[in-house]
Design a protein around this motif. Structure first.
Motif, mmCIF file in Angstrom:
data_model
loop_
_atom_site.group_PDB
_atom_site.id
_atom_site.type_symbol
_atom_site.label_atom_id
_atom_site.label_comp_id
_atom_site.label_asym_id
_atom_site.label_seq_id
_atom_site.Cartn_x
_atom_site.Cartn_y
_atom_site.Cartn_z
ATOM 1 N N THR A 114 0.911 -0.888 0.270
ATOM 2 C CA THR A 114 -0.266 -0.250 -0.171
ATOM 3 C C THR A 114 0.825 1.748 -0.576
ATOM 4 O O THR A 114 0.805 1.833 0.744
ATOM 5 C CB THR A 114 -1.200 -0.009 1.290
ATOM 6 N N GLY A 115 2.311 0.730 -1.117
ATOM 7 C CA GLY A 115 3.081 2.269 -0.826
ATOM 8 C C GLY A 115 3.664 2.339 0.520
ATOM 9 O O GLY A 115 4.262 3.629 0.431
ATOM 10 N N GLY A 116 4.143 1.724 1.122
ATOM 11 C CA GLY A 116 5.211 1.195 1.915
ATOM 12 C C GLY A 116 6.538 0.788 0.903
ATOM 13 O O GLY A 116 6.624 0.733 0.447
ATOM 14 N N SER A 117 7.196 1.358 2.034
ATOM 15 C CA SER A 117 9.003 1.107 2.079
ATOM 16 C C SER A 117 9.510 0.208 1.844
ATOM 17 O O SER A 117 10.068 0.224 3.317
ATOM 18 C CB SER A 117 9.644 3.348 1.596
ATOM 19 N N ILE A 118 11.118 -0.456 1.413
ATOM 20 C CA ILE A 118 10.924 -1.882 2.229
ATOM 21 C C ILE A 118 13.164 -1.091 1.627
ATOM 22 O O ILE A 118 13.218 -0.677 1.141
ATOM 23 C CB ILE A 118 10.657 -2.487 0.718
ATOM 24 N N THR A 119 13.469 -1.340 3.108
ATOM 25 C CA THR A 119 15.273 -1.518 3.034
ATOM 26 C C THR A 119 15.622 -3.119 2.741
ATOM 27 O O THR A 119 15.441 -2.717 4.440
ATOM 28 C CB THR A 119 15.535 -0.066 3.946
ATOM 29 N N VAL A 120 16.800 -3.214 2.731
ATOM 30 C CA VAL A 120 17.788 -4.267 3.174
ATOM 31 C C VAL A 120 18.831 -3.482 3.255
ATOM 32 O O VAL A 120 19.349 -2.690 3.073
ATOM 33 C CB VAL A 120 17.876 -4.856 1.755
ATOM 34 N N VAL A 121 18.952 -4.476 4.430
ATOM 35 C CA VAL A 121 20.359 -4.285 4.872
ATOM 36 C C VAL A 121 21.001 -5.931 4.733
ATOM 37 O O VAL A 121 20.685 -6.242 5.307
ATOM 38 C CB VAL A 121 19.984 -3.995 6.450
ATOM 39 N N PHE A 122 22.764 -5.860 4.541
ATOM 40 C CA PHE A 122 23.158 -7.030 4.071
ATOM 41 C C PHE A 122 23.689 -6.576 5.293
ATOM 42 O O PHE A 122 24.369 -5.595 6.139
ATOM 43 C CB PHE A 122 24.231 -6.701 2.666
ATOM 44 N N ASP A 123 24.855 -7.666 4.996
ATOM 45 C CA ASP A 123 26.328 -8.487 6.796
ATOM 46 C C ASP A 123 27.079 -7.221 6.871
ATOM 47 O O ASP A 123 27.065 -7.031 7.718
ATOM 48 C CB ASP A 123 25.969 -10.092 6.101
ATOM 49 N N ASN A 124 27.219 -6.470 5.693
ATOM 50 C CA ASN A 124 28.550 -5.537 5.936
ATOM 51 C C ASN A 124 27.894 -4.600 6.477
ATOM 52 O O ASN A 124 28.505 -3.858 6.284
ATOM 53 C CB ASN A 124 28.723 -5.670 4.332
ATOM 54 N N GLY A 125 26.297 -4.543 6.368
ATOM 55 C CA GLY A 125 26.054 -3.325 6.798
ATOM 56 C C GLY A 125 25.966 -2.246 6.151
ATOM 57 O O GLY A 125 25.045 -1.027 5.998
ATOM 58 N N THR A 126 25.457 -2.476 4.956
ATOM 59 C CA THR A 126 25.281 -1.778 3.170
ATOM 60 C C THR A 126 23.243 -1.891 3.563
ATOM 61 O O THR A 126 23.138 -2.425 3.509
ATOM 62 C CB THR A 126 25.701 -1.996 1.995
ATOM 63 N N SER A 127 22.860 -0.908 2.960
ATOM 64 C CA SER A 127 21.471 -0.578 3.241
ATOM 65 C C SER A 127 20.790 -0.053 1.910
ATOM 66 O O SER A 127 21.640 0.962 1.426
ATOM 67 C CB SER A 127 20.901 0.324 4.345
ATOM 68 N N VAL A 128 20.238 -1.013 1.646
ATOM 69 C CA VAL A 128 19.730 -0.617 0.247
ATOM 70 C C VAL A 128 17.924 -0.870 0.286
ATOM 71 O O VAL A 128 17.364 -1.221 0.672
ATOM 72 C CB VAL A 128 19.688 -1.688 -0.506
ATOM 73 N N ALA A 129 17.774 0.006 -0.874
ATOM 74 C CA ALA A 129 16.361 0.379 -0.560
ATOM 75 C C ALA A 129 15.850 -0.765 -1.861
ATOM 76 O O ALA A 129 17.326 -1.272 -2.776
ATOM 77 C CB ALA A 129 15.879 1.506 -2.050
ATOM 78 N N ALA A 130 14.773 -1.333 -1.692
ATOM 79 C CA ALA A 130 14.221 -2.350 -2.443
ATOM 80 C C ALA A 130 13.119 -2.029 -2.945
ATOM 81 O O ALA A 130 12.405 -0.888 -2.883
ATOM 82 C CB ALA A 130 14.964 -4.267 -1.762
ATOM 83 N N ARG A 131 12.361 -3.270 -4.017
ATOM 84 C CA ARG A 131 10.646 -2.940 -4.482
ATOM 85 C C ARG A 131 10.315 -4.222 -4.442
ATOM 86 O O ARG A 131 11.227 -5.505 -4.435
ATOM 87 C CB ARG A 131 11.239 -2.203 -5.517
ATOM 88 N N LEU A 132 9.261 -4.240 -4.507
ATOM 89 C CA LEU A 132 8.446 -5.376 -3.992
ATOM 90 C C LEU A 132 7.689 -6.164 -5.373
ATOM 91 O O LEU A 132 7.336 -5.340 -6.234
ATOM 92 C CB LEU A 132 7.248 -5.685 -2.971
ATOM 93 N N VAL A 133 8.732 -7.149 -5.546
ATOM 94 C CA VAL A 133 8.003 -8.069 -7.081
ATOM 95 C C VAL A 133 7.435 -8.884 -7.203
ATOM 96 O O VAL A 133 6.575 -8.809 -8.182
ATOM 97 C CB VAL A 133 9.661 -8.833 -7.911
#
Length: 74
Positions: free
Chosen positions: A38-57
């Motif tokens: 419903t329009g929310g945002s997704i953020t993925v955090v990798f083991d090395n601490g890198t944070s990246v925006a994601a989209r729902l597929v």
């Protein structure tokens, strides 16, 4: 393993996911990313601490599975 955070105007959720392809596809549970439908945002955090925006597929509430994608530049 990655950490997935979802924020929407009415809720927030955090869960885990697993990278399934080198080009940025990640599998997780639908209940974790449901707020993004419903329009929310997704953020993925990798083991090395890198944070990246994601989209729902795609997602399936009945089997509680979802796929998100981060941009890997590939």
């Amino acid at each position: 393993m990655v950490t997935i955070s979802v924020r929407s105007t009415t809720s927030a959720a955090t869960g885990s996911g697993e990278v399934i392809r080198a080009d940025g596809y990640i599998v997780t549970n639908n209940h974790v990313v449901a707020g993004a439908t419903t329009g929310g945002s997704i953020t993925v955090v990798f083991d090395n601490g890198t944070s990246v925006a994601a989209r729902l597929v795609g997602s399936d509430p009945l089997s509680d599975i979802a796929v998100v994608k981060v941009d890997t530049g590939r």
